[in-house]
Write a protein that holds these residues in place. Structure first.
Motif, PDB file in Angstrom:
ATOM      1  N   LEU A 104       2.337   0.425  -5.585  1.00  9.77           N
ATOM      2  CA  LEU A 104       1.180   1.014  -4.910  1.00  9.77           C
ATOM      3  C   LEU A 104       0.113  -0.059  -4.767  1.00  9.77           C
ATOM      4  O   LEU A 104      -0.238  -0.722  -5.745  1.00  9.77           O
ATOM      5  CB  LEU A 104       0.628   2.198  -5.713  1.00  9.77           C
ATOM      6  N   VAL A 105      -0.381  -0.230  -3.539  1.00  2.32           N
ATOM      7  CA  VAL A 105      -1.413  -1.225  -3.271  1.00  2.32           C
ATOM      8  C   VAL A 105      -2.544  -0.552  -2.495  1.00  2.32           C
ATOM      9  O   VAL A 105      -2.302   0.078  -1.460  1.00  2.32           O
ATOM     10  CB  VAL A 105      -0.864  -2.417  -2.446  1.00  2.32           C
ATOM     11  N   ILE A 106      -3.754  -0.673  -3.010  1.00  4.13           N
ATOM     12  CA  ILE A 106      -4.927  -0.126  -2.336  1.00  4.13           C
ATOM     13  C   ILE A 106      -5.874  -1.278  -2.024  1.00  4.13           C
ATOM     14  O   ILE A 106      -6.205  -2.071  -2.903  1.00  4.13           O
ATOM     15  CB  ILE A 106      -5.619   0.943  -3.194  1.00  4.13           C
ATOM     16  N   GLY A 107      -6.278  -1.376  -0.770  1.00  5.07           N
ATOM     17  CA  GLY A 107      -7.195  -2.419  -0.356  1.00  5.07           C
ATOM     18  C   GLY A 107      -8.611  -1.890  -0.232  1.00  5.07           C
ATOM     19  O   GLY A 107      -8.847  -0.679  -0.274  1.00  5.07           O
ATOM     20  N   THR A 108      -9.555  -2.793  -0.087  1.00  6.00           N
ATOM     21  CA  THR A 108     -10.957  -2.409   0.080  1.00  6.00           C
ATOM     22  C   THR A 108     -11.465  -3.007   1.386  1.00  6.00           C
ATOM     23  O   THR A 108     -11.125  -4.136   1.735  1.00  6.00           O
ATOM     24  CB  THR A 108     -11.818  -2.926  -1.087  1.00  6.00           C
ATOM     25  N   SER A 109     -12.271  -2.241   2.102  1.00  2.00           N
ATOM     26  CA  SER A 109     -12.810  -2.727   3.365  1.00  2.00           C
ATOM     27  C   SER A 109     -14.102  -2.005   3.687  1.00  2.00           C
ATOM     28  O   SER A 109     -14.222  -0.800   3.442  1.00  2.00           O
ATOM     29  CB  SER A 109     -11.801  -2.522   4.498  1.00  2.00           C
ATOM     30  N   ALA A 110     -15.051  -2.746   4.259  1.00  2.00           N
ATOM     31  CA  ALA A 110     -16.335  -2.147   4.621  1.00  2.00           C
ATOM     32  C   ALA A 110     -16.480  -1.967   6.121  1.00  2.00           C
ATOM     33  O   ALA A 110     -17.430  -1.346   6.579  1.00  2.00           O
ATOM     34  CB  ALA A 110     -17.479  -3.027   4.115  1.00  2.00           C
ATOM     35  N   ARG A 111     -15.525  -2.493   6.893  1.00  3.47           N
ATOM     36  CA  ARG A 111     -15.684  -2.437   8.344  1.00  3.47           C
ATOM     37  C   ARG A 111     -14.521  -1.718   9.004  1.00  3.47           C
ATOM     38  O   ARG A 111     -13.388  -1.747   8.514  1.00  3.47           O
ATOM     39  CB  ARG A 111     -15.828  -3.844   8.922  1.00  3.47           C
ATOM     40  N   ARG A 127       1.130   5.168 -14.037  1.00  3.53           N
ATOM     41  CA  ARG A 127       2.078   5.804 -14.958  1.00  3.53           C
ATOM     42  C   ARG A 127       3.520   5.434 -14.622  1.00  3.53           C
ATOM     43  O   ARG A 127       4.404   5.557 -15.467  1.00  3.53           O
ATOM     44  CB  ARG A 127       1.920   7.327 -14.888  1.00  3.53           C
ATOM     45  N   GLN A 128       3.751   5.012 -13.370  1.00  3.87           N
ATOM     46  CA  GLN A 128       5.111   4.747 -12.922  1.00  3.87           C
ATOM     47  C   GLN A 128       5.415   3.265 -12.759  1.00  3.87           C
ATOM     48  O   GLN A 128       6.562   2.889 -12.502  1.00  3.87           O
ATOM     49  CB  GLN A 128       5.360   5.464 -11.593  1.00  3.87           C
ATOM     50  N   GLY A 129       4.388   2.413 -12.887  1.00  2.00           N
ATOM     51  CA  GLY A 129       4.620   0.984 -12.755  1.00  2.00           C
ATOM     52  C   GLY A 129       3.370   0.268 -12.278  1.00  2.00           C
ATOM     53  O   GLY A 129       2.310   0.871 -12.122  1.00  2.00           O
ATOM     54  N   PRO A 130       3.481  -1.049 -12.037  1.00  2.00           N
ATOM     55  CA  PRO A 130       2.307  -1.839 -11.641  1.00  2.00           C
ATOM     56  C   PRO A 130       1.706  -1.390 -10.313  1.00  2.00           C
ATOM     57  O   PRO A 130       2.425  -1.077  -9.358  1.00  2.00           O
ATOM     58  CB  PRO A 130       2.872  -3.261 -11.533  1.00  2.00           C
ATOM     59  N   VAL A 131       0.389  -1.364 -10.268  1.00  2.00           N
ATOM     60  CA  VAL A 131      -0.358  -1.048  -9.045  1.00  2.00           C
ATOM     61  C   VAL A 131      -1.445  -2.103  -8.878  1.00  2.00           C
ATOM     62  O   VAL A 131      -1.818  -2.779  -9.833  1.00  2.00           O
ATOM     63  CB  VAL A 131      -0.977   0.365  -9.103  1.00  2.00           C
ATOM     64  N   ALA A 132      -1.955  -2.235  -7.652  1.00  2.00           N
ATOM     65  CA  ALA A 132      -2.935  -3.289  -7.385  1.00  2.00           C
ATOM     66  C   ALA A 132      -4.085  -2.769  -6.543  1.00  2.00           C
ATOM     67  O   ALA A 132      -3.899  -1.933  -5.655  1.00  2.00           O
ATOM     68  CB  ALA A 132      -2.274  -4.468  -6.679  1.00  2.00           C
ATOM     69  N   LEU A 133      -5.274  -3.300  -6.836  1.00  2.00           N
ATOM     70  CA  LEU A 133      -6.478  -3.036  -6.053  1.00  2.00           C
ATOM     71  C   LEU A 133      -6.923  -4.373  -5.478  1.00  2.00           C
ATOM     72  O   LEU A 133      -7.259  -5.301  -6.221  1.00  2.00           O
ATOM     73  CB  LEU A 133      -7.560  -2.424  -6.929  1.00  2.00           C
ATOM     74  N   LEU A 134      -6.927  -4.500  -4.148  1.00  2.00           N
ATOM     75  CA  LEU A 134      -7.177  -5.772  -3.469  1.00  2.00           C
ATOM     76  C   LEU A 134      -8.620  -5.880  -2.977  1.00  2.00           C
ATOM     77  O   LEU A 134      -9.164  -4.934  -2.408  1.00  2.00           O
ATOM     78  CB  LEU A 134      -6.269  -5.905  -2.234  1.00  2.00           C
ATOM     79  N   ARG A 166      12.981   4.445  -9.305  1.00  2.00           N
ATOM     80  CA  ARG A 166      11.631   3.894  -9.397  1.00  2.00           C
ATOM     81  C   ARG A 166      11.077   3.713  -7.995  1.00  2.00           C
ATOM     82  O   ARG A 166      11.814   3.562  -7.017  1.00  2.00           O
ATOM     83  CB  ARG A 166      11.657   2.566 -10.142  1.00  2.00           C
ATOM     84  N   LEU A 167       9.773   3.711  -7.887  1.00  2.00           N
ATOM     85  CA  LEU A 167       9.146   3.498  -6.589  1.00  2.00           C
ATOM     86  C   LEU A 167       9.438   2.089  -6.086  1.00  2.00           C
ATOM     87  O   LEU A 167       9.483   1.134  -6.864  1.00  2.00           O
ATOM     88  CB  LEU A 167       7.639   3.727  -6.699  1.00  2.00           C
ATOM     89  N   ALA A 168       9.648   1.960  -4.796  1.00  2.00           N
ATOM     90  CA  ALA A 168       9.956   0.660  -4.207  1.00  2.00           C
ATOM     91  C   ALA A 168       8.778  -0.291  -4.386  1.00  2.00           C
ATOM     92  O   ALA A 168       7.621   0.087  -4.180  1.00  2.00           O
ATOM     93  CB  ALA A 168      10.274   0.823  -2.728  1.00  2.00           C
ATOM     94  N   SER A 169       9.084  -1.515  -4.764  1.00  2.00           N
ATOM     95  CA  SER A 169       8.038  -2.511  -4.978  1.00  2.00           C
ATOM     96  C   SER A 169       7.559  -3.079  -3.644  1.00  2.00           C
ATOM     97  O   SER A 169       8.176  -2.888  -2.593  1.00  2.00           O
ATOM     98  CB  SER A 169       8.568  -3.649  -5.849  1.00  2.00           C
ATOM     99  N   SER A 170       6.456  -3.801  -3.712  1.00  2.00           N
ATOM    100  CA  SER A 170       5.927  -4.442  -2.513  1.00  2.00           C
ATOM    101  C   SER A 170       6.943  -5.407  -1.914  1.00  2.00           C
ATOM    102  O   SER A 170       7.108  -5.479  -0.694  1.00  2.00           O
ATOM    103  CB  SER A 170       4.624  -5.183  -2.846  1.00  2.00           C
ATOM    104  N   ALA A 171       7.652  -6.156  -2.764  1.00  2.00           N
ATOM    105  CA  ALA A 171       8.663  -7.092  -2.269  1.00  2.00           C
ATOM    106  C   ALA A 171       9.790  -6.348  -1.566  1.00  2.00           C
ATOM    107  O   ALA A 171      10.283  -6.785  -0.511  1.00  2.00           O
ATOM    108  CB  ALA A 171       9.216  -7.928  -3.422  1.00  2.00           C
ATOM    109  N   ASP A 172      10.224  -5.205  -2.129  1.00  2.00           N
ATOM    110  CA  ASP A 172      11.259  -4.389  -1.490  1.00  2.00           C
ATOM    111  C   ASP A 172      10.797  -3.918  -0.115  1.00  2.00           C
ATOM    112  O   ASP A 172      11.562  -3.931   0.858  1.00  2.00           O
ATOM    113  CB  ASP A 172      11.582  -3.163  -2.343  1.00  2.00           C
ATOM    114  N   MET A 173       9.529  -3.488  -0.039  1.00  2.00           N
ATOM    115  CA  MET A 173       8.992  -2.980   1.219  1.00  2.00           C
ATOM    116  C   MET A 173       8.955  -4.083   2.276  1.00  2.00           C
ATOM    117  O   MET A 173       9.269  -3.847   3.452  1.00  2.00           O
ATOM    118  CB  MET A 173       7.600  -2.417   1.008  1.00  2.00           C
TER     119      MET A 173
END
Length: 243
Positions: A76-83, A106-113, A176-183
């Motif tokens: 899971l990857v969540i980004g941040t944006s103001a525009r 709870r299911q594995g690594p996640v990231a906030l960008l 398991r949920l597919a990783s970013s590399a898998d995607m």
């Protein structure tokens, strides 16, 4: 305690002071996992000074040569944006984004960008995100300092942890949920097949792949679902006429 699976990722930060202030903001909210993608200057005495005691967060920071490296095992990857962008990403407010991250951890690594101070996240970097978080601010001056944005979202993550309900039911999955590399491998395979069948014109792609990536990111596929789709794509390729 904030799950160790939640990582803060700063993409191409240019000011070491912001890196140090980010470490301080994270430690205030019991967060420890900091990843830096191609930082312009790090390590730096300025970063250490601005960390104001969060030296341990800086010392354990993972330096990555690419965004792929920083996100490789994240599902899971969540980004941040103001525009606003030409193609809108699924958008969450800070509280909802924090809840998603805590649940996903709870299911594995996640990231906030977080993007570079001057440009924010590029569209190609937002393509890696399942959701985008926008921090409400005065439209006349909505761009926050990098470390300030980290502090706000780290606080919301801490609140989400405190409000969590242990044992809350989650969606059952076979794998398991597919990783970013898998995607990313799936998207490359999908684009290849779409070109082979003539559905995607590489000379005039418009926004087809970006829209498809956004669709599949929202789905949150697991390994089994990913394998089914990759199998379908391979079967299509096997039935195409040989050149």
């Amino acid at each position: 305690m904030v799950p160790a699976n939640i990582r803060i990722v700063l993409v191409r930060p240019t000011h070491p002071g912001n890196v140090g202030a980010t470490a301080r903001a994270m430690k205030n909210m019991a967060m420890r996992s900091l990843h830096l993608v191609e930082p312009e200057r790090f390590p730096s005495p300025e970063a250490t000074d601005r960390a104001a005691g969060a030296d341990d967060v800086l010392e354990s920071a993972v330096i990555c040569g690419s965004l792929d490296e920083a996100l490789r095992d994240c599902h899971l990857v969540i980004g941040t944006s103001a525009r606003p962008r030409r193609i809108e990403w699924p958008t969450l407010d800070p509280a909802a984004g924090a809840s998603r991250l805590v649940e996903g951890a709870r299911q594995g690594p996640v990231a906030l960008l977080f993007g570079q101070e001057r440009t924010g996240l590029l569209n190609s970097e937002l393509d890696r995100c399942h959701f985008v978080v926008t921090i409400p601010a005065d439209q006349a001056y909505s761009s926050l300092n990098l470390a300030s944005a980290v502090q706000i979202l780290a606080y919301e993550i801490y609140r989400a942890v405190l409000a969590g309900r242990p044992g809350e039911a989650t969606e059952a999955r076979e794998g398991r949920l597919a990783s970013s590399a898998d995607m990313q491998r799936f998207y490359q395979h999908l684009e290849e097949v779409l070109q082979q069948i003539g559905f995607l014109d590489p000379e005039n792609p418009r926004y087809l792949m970006r829209r498809l990536m956004r669709l599949f990111n929202r789905a949150g596929m697991d390994d089994n679902e990913m394998n089914i789709l990759r199998g379908i794509l391979t079967a299509i390729q096997q039935r195409l006429p040989k050149n």
